[in-house]
Write a protein that holds these residues in place. Structure first.
Motif, PDB file in Angstrom:
ATOM      1  N   ARG A 153       0.851  -1.184   0.000  1.00 23.02           N
ATOM      2  CA  ARG A 153       0.000   0.000   0.000  1.00 23.02           C
ATOM      3  C   ARG A 153       0.890   1.239   0.000  1.00 23.02           C
ATOM      4  NH1 ARG A 153      -2.762  -3.295  -1.348  1.00 23.02           N
ATOM      5  NH2 ARG A 153      -4.801  -4.005  -0.558  1.00 23.02           N
ATOM      6  N   ARG A 154       0.690   2.085  -0.988  1.00 23.20           N
ATOM      7  CA  ARG A 154       1.388   3.365  -0.961  1.00 23.20           C
ATOM      8  C   ARG A 154       0.781   4.199   0.154  1.00 23.20           C
ATOM      9  NH1 ARG A 154       1.681   7.947  -5.786  1.00 23.20           N
ATOM     10  NH2 ARG A 154       3.267   9.262  -4.762  1.00 23.20           N
ATOM     11  N   ALA A 155       1.637   4.757   1.026  1.00 28.24           N
ATOM     12  CA  ALA A 155       1.091   5.441   2.199  1.00 28.24           C
ATOM     13  C   ALA A 155       2.042   6.515   2.711  1.00 28.24           C
ATOM     14  CB  ALA A 155       0.812   4.433   3.314  1.00 28.24           C
ATOM     15  N   ASP A 156       1.443   7.593   3.174  1.00 27.81           N
ATOM     16  CA  ASP A 156       2.129   8.603   3.967  1.00 27.81           C
ATOM     17  C   ASP A 156       1.858   8.234   5.421  1.00 27.81           C
ATOM     18  OD1 ASP A 156       2.865  10.782   5.468  1.00 27.81           O
ATOM     19  OD2 ASP A 156       1.874  12.274   4.201  1.00 27.81           O
ATOM     20  N   VAL A 157       2.914   7.925   6.181  1.00 31.98           N
ATOM     21  CA  VAL A 157       2.722   7.409   7.546  1.00 31.98           C
ATOM     22  C   VAL A 157       2.122   8.449   8.477  1.00 31.98           C
ATOM     23  CG1 VAL A 157       4.588   5.736   7.319  1.00 31.98           C
ATOM     24  CG2 VAL A 157       5.077   8.019   8.257  1.00 31.98           C
ATOM     25  N   THR A 158       2.052   9.699   8.049  1.00 37.63           N
ATOM     26  CA  THR A 158       1.443  10.736   8.892  1.00 37.63           C
ATOM     27  C   THR A 158      -0.007  11.012   8.504  1.00 37.63           C
ATOM     28  OG1 THR A 158       2.144  12.572   7.471  1.00 37.63           O
ATOM     29  CG2 THR A 158       3.718  11.795   9.109  1.00 37.63           C
ATOM     30  N   ASP A 159      -0.506  10.317   7.494  1.00 40.93           N
ATOM     31  CA  ASP A 159      -1.875  10.526   7.005  1.00 40.93           C
ATOM     32  C   ASP A 159      -2.785   9.435   7.559  1.00 40.93           C
ATOM     33  OD1 ASP A 159      -4.274  10.488   5.528  1.00 40.93           O
ATOM     34  OD2 ASP A 159      -3.296  11.392   3.790  1.00 40.93           O
ATOM     35  N   PRO A 160      -3.745   9.777   8.421  1.00 41.02           N
ATOM     36  CA  PRO A 160      -4.605   8.751   9.021  1.00 41.02           C
ATOM     37  C   PRO A 160      -5.354   7.904   7.997  1.00 41.02           C
ATOM     38  CG  PRO A 160      -4.831  10.831  10.200  1.00 41.02           C
ATOM     39  CD  PRO A 160      -4.020  11.114   8.980  1.00 41.02           C
ATOM     40  N   ALA A 161      -5.765   8.498   6.885  1.00 44.91           N
ATOM     41  CA  ALA A 161      -6.492   7.725   5.883  1.00 44.91           C
ATOM     42  C   ALA A 161      -5.593   6.671   5.250  1.00 44.91           C
ATOM     43  CB  ALA A 161      -7.062   8.658   4.812  1.00 44.91           C
ATOM     44  N   ASP A 162      -4.379   7.051   4.891  1.00 48.11           N
ATOM     45  CA  ASP A 162      -3.426   6.086   4.328  1.00 48.11           C
ATOM     46  C   ASP A 162      -3.113   4.992   5.342  1.00 48.11           C
ATOM     47  OD1 ASP A 162      -3.384   7.626   2.092  1.00 48.11           O
ATOM     48  OD2 ASP A 162      -1.272   8.228   2.246  1.00 48.11           O
ATOM     49  N   VAL A 163      -2.907   5.390   6.585  1.00 43.03           N
ATOM     50  CA  VAL A 163      -2.570   4.426   7.630  1.00 43.03           C
ATOM     51  C   VAL A 163      -3.723   3.452   7.851  1.00 43.03           C
ATOM     52  CG1 VAL A 163      -2.117   4.192  10.107  1.00 43.03           C
ATOM     53  CG2 VAL A 163      -0.888   5.917   8.773  1.00 43.03           C
ATOM     54  N   ALA A 164      -4.942   3.967   7.869  1.00 41.44           N
ATOM     55  CA  ALA A 164      -6.110   3.105   8.067  1.00 41.44           C
ATOM     56  C   ALA A 164      -6.203   2.044   6.978  1.00 41.44           C
ATOM     57  CB  ALA A 164      -7.386   3.949   8.110  1.00 41.44           C
ATOM     58  N   GLU A 165      -5.906   2.421   5.739  1.00 39.03           N
ATOM     59  CA  GLU A 165      -5.959   1.455   4.646  1.00 39.03           C
ATOM     60  C   GLU A 165      -4.882   0.387   4.801  1.00 39.03           C
ATOM     61  OE1 GLU A 165      -5.744   1.241  -0.242  1.00 39.03           O
ATOM     62  OE2 GLU A 165      -5.800   3.174   0.774  1.00 39.03           O
ATOM     63  N   ALA A 166      -3.709   0.798   5.282  1.00 37.80           N
ATOM     64  CA  ALA A 166      -2.593  -0.146   5.413  1.00 37.80           C
ATOM     65  C   ALA A 166      -2.827  -1.171   6.514  1.00 37.80           C
ATOM     66  CB  ALA A 166      -1.299   0.609   5.668  1.00 37.80           C
ATOM     67  N   VAL A 167      -3.528  -0.788   7.581  1.00 36.31           N
ATOM     68  CA  VAL A 167      -3.741  -1.725   8.698  1.00 36.31           C
ATOM     69  C   VAL A 167      -5.084  -2.435   8.607  1.00 36.31           C
ATOM     70  CG1 VAL A 167      -2.250  -0.357  10.209  1.00 36.31           C
ATOM     71  CG2 VAL A 167      -4.729   0.044  10.244  1.00 36.31           C
ATOM     72  N   ALA A 168      -5.882  -2.137   7.572  1.00 36.43           N
ATOM     73  CA  ALA A 168      -7.211  -2.742   7.443  1.00 36.43           C
ATOM     74  C   ALA A 168      -7.104  -4.247   7.242  1.00 36.43           C
ATOM     75  CB  ALA A 168      -7.962  -2.107   6.270  1.00 36.43           C
ATOM     76  N   GLY A 169      -8.073  -4.966   7.801  1.00 35.11           N
ATOM     77  CA  GLY A 169      -8.097  -6.420   7.669  1.00 35.11           C
ATOM     78  C   GLY A 169      -8.832  -7.048   8.824  1.00 35.11           C
ATOM     79  N   ASP A 170      -8.887  -8.371   8.817  1.00 30.04           N
ATOM     80  CA  ASP A 170      -9.592  -9.100   9.866  1.00 30.04           C
ATOM     81  C   ASP A 170      -8.654  -9.401  11.027  1.00 30.04           C
ATOM     82  OD1 ASP A 170     -11.890  -9.162   8.299  1.00 30.04           O
ATOM     83  OD2 ASP A 170     -11.292 -11.039   7.316  1.00 30.04           O
ATOM     84  N   GLY A 171      -9.107  -9.060  12.217  1.00 32.24           N
ATOM     85  CA  GLY A 171      -8.356  -9.405  13.417  1.00 32.24           C
ATOM     86  C   GLY A 171      -7.246  -8.426  13.732  1.00 32.24           C
ATOM     87  N   PRO A 172      -6.564  -8.637  14.861  1.00 29.76           N
ATOM     88  CA  PRO A 172      -5.501  -7.720  15.289  1.00 29.76           C
ATOM     89  C   PRO A 172      -4.317  -7.741  14.334  1.00 29.76           C
ATOM     90  CG  PRO A 172      -5.516  -9.696  16.652  1.00 29.76           C
ATOM     91  CD  PRO A 172      -6.745  -9.772  15.798  1.00 29.76           C
ATOM     92  N   VAL A 173      -3.527  -6.676  14.385  1.00 33.46           N
ATOM     93  CA  VAL A 173      -2.373  -6.549  13.518  1.00 33.46           C
ATOM     94  C   VAL A 173      -1.183  -6.073  14.345  1.00 33.46           C
ATOM     95  CG1 VAL A 173      -3.015  -4.172  12.893  1.00 33.46           C
ATOM     96  CG2 VAL A 173      -1.494  -5.488  11.380  1.00 33.46           C
ATOM     97  N   ALA A 174      -0.003  -6.564  13.994  1.00 33.04           N
ATOM     98  CA  ALA A 174       1.234  -6.051  14.586  1.00 33.04           C
ATOM     99  C   ALA A 174       1.789  -4.997  13.637  1.00 33.04           C
ATOM    100  CB  ALA A 174       2.242  -7.175  14.784  1.00 33.04           C
TER     101      ALA A 174
END
Length: 476
Positions: free
Chosen positions: A81-102
């Protein structure tokens, strides 16, 4: 066990050299199942296929000793996922999925606060964990601020401030040697131990890392985290268990016992230097100030040495010297425990009783005990060394760290108060260096570092011993 890992900074050096090879090792050992997923997030305008191609190439380059099927399985489990780590929308897309994430922040430390804030606004699934590399913050104030941000995001038990030194076999064997052997623990105190040298000298120079190193330097890059962690393991009181609370409580006790340096202490007991042009083996090394990407006006150090004392019953009177340097002539990476001399020698004047030194080799990993034995004649003395080599670990250090993260075991990660105490210890040193109370010395690349200081016979002798030990064994 968590089955999802999101890496921010997914195209960086840390990810390429350590994280993906560690995942391949975990897969080869059967620690990762077929449902494990990795999301890489970075600024590059890539798609999944381009990222998998990059991952495959990095695994071939840095993880070639792992089975091909394990490497292929890890590459196949990735998405991008292309993402700006300071952008909440980009970050939300990168961590999206089922269950907890590390979530692994493989980022420059200066980006940690903004990235943690974006994670907070994006939201994390229940049970998620967050991993941060060293250095944790840029000073004591920054560490406290970052701790507050993290406390609003996840519970402390879900924060992994990782230090791969703690996962090294020999580092963990410091505890094993002390706590599982009756012969050592009764003499593991200032009555018997005069000095402890914790050393990470390396022949590597800057190696293209100016963007990071020239904003951090040797003191923050190595001493504030890695070497202070080793100090904790060497000096801690025996814990009741090796569980997270008992082990980390005892480590914090050590840091709290460190006597803070005064300005005068900082001048006498700390050193900083940077390398000049020179040769290391058959390669020419430019001066640090001339390396690509370095700002000479920052006057960043590539060598740091700090001498500390602990105000505790066990260690009052023992000196702890923490030293690290780049572009030196010899690799020396060890914890050297120097015992006091015996009170009497009945051997006349034939030979010299050398100091007993127990050495925990960090790289390569091993254990050596330098003793004095009988020489060719019954009343003469001669050096004697006992050496043990460690069995190669099943997992690399980063593999063990990642396994702890995925399994939720924070015992070998750094607790928030511990991170703050480490900064407290070095704050007087940083202040003295910023005011130029301690001169920035220089040393040629390929040398043993800055020459021994000319003041004080006792200090000169300690410096000479340290530099003598930095020489290759054949030259001693």
């Amino acid at each position: 066990m968590i089955n999802r890992l999101a890496i921010f900074g997914a195209t960086g050096d840390l990810t390429a050299r350590f994280l993906f090879p560690a995942l391949a090792a975990l897969r080869a050992e059967g620690n990762l199942g077929d449902h494990f997923q990795v999301t890489g997030a970075s600024r590059e305008d890539w798609d999944d296929d381009r990222y998998r191609e990059w991952v495959t190439g990095q695994l071939d380059r840095h993880g070639g000793d792992h089975p091909p099927d394990a490497r292929a399985a890890v590459a196949a489990a990735t998405r991008y996922r292309r993402a700006d780590v300071t952008d909440p929308a980009d970050v939300a897309e990168a961590v999206a999925g089922d269950g907890p994430v590390a979530v692994y922040l493989a980022l420059p430390p200066a980006l940690f606060p903004a990235a943690v804030t974006a994670l907070h606004e994006a939201g994390l699934p229940e049970g998620s964990r967050i991993v941060l590399e060293k250095p944790f913050g840029e000073d004591l104030t920054g560490a406290r601020h970052l701790n507050h941000l993290l406390a609003d995001l996840v519970p402390e038990r879900a924060v992994f401030r990782v230090d791969h030194f703690l996962a090294m076999t020999t580092v963990q064997n410091v505890l094993g040697s002390r706590l599982a052997n009756r012969v050592l623990e009764p003499i593991w105190n200032s009555t018997h131990i005069a000095e402890v040298d914790i050393v990470w000298d390396e022949t590597l120079a800057l190696e293209g890392r100016a963007a990071y190193y020239d904003t951090v330097g040797a003191l923050k890059d190595m001493v504030q985290n890695h070497l202070l962690q080793l100090l904790c393991l060497v000096a801690m009181e025996p814990p009741v268990t090796l569980g997270e609370r008992d082990l980390r409580d005892r480590k914090v006790d050590v840091l709290r016992s460190v006597r803070l340096l005064t300005e005068e202490d900082a001048v006498r007991r700390t050193r900083r230097a940077r390398y000049l042009a020179g040769r290391i083996g058959d390669r020419a090394v430019p001066a640090y100030a001339d390396e690509d990407g370095v700002d000479p006006e920052r006057r960043m150090e590539t060598y740091a040495e700090v001498e500390l004392e602990l105000d505790s019953w066990r260690w009052s009177g023992t000196r702890f010297r923490l030293r690290t340097g780049k572009a030196l002539g010899t690799d020396r990476k060890e914890v050297a425990v120097r015992f006091r001399p015996v009170p009497h020698l009945p051997f006349g004047h034939e030979g010299e009783a050398l100091p007993n030194v127990l050495r925990f080799g960090l790289e390569p990993e091993g254990l050596t005990f330098d003793l004095t034995g009988i020489g060719a004649h019954v009343h003469s003395l001669a050096p004697l060394s006992l050496t043990a080599r460690m069995e190669p670990p099943h997992l690399p250090a980063y593999g063990r760290l990642l396994l702890d993260v995925l399994n939720g075991d924070p015992a070998m990660s750094i607790r928030g108060d511990e991170a703050e105490e480490a900064w407290r210890v070095l704050t007087p040193v940083l202040a003295a260096w910023e005011r130029d109370l301690v001169p920035l010395e220089e040393y040629p690349a390929g040398s043993d570092g800055p020459p021994p200081r000319p003041h004080g016979d006792g200090q000169r002798r300690r410096d000479e011993l340290l530099y003598a030990e930095a020489a290759p064994p054949a030259a001693r």
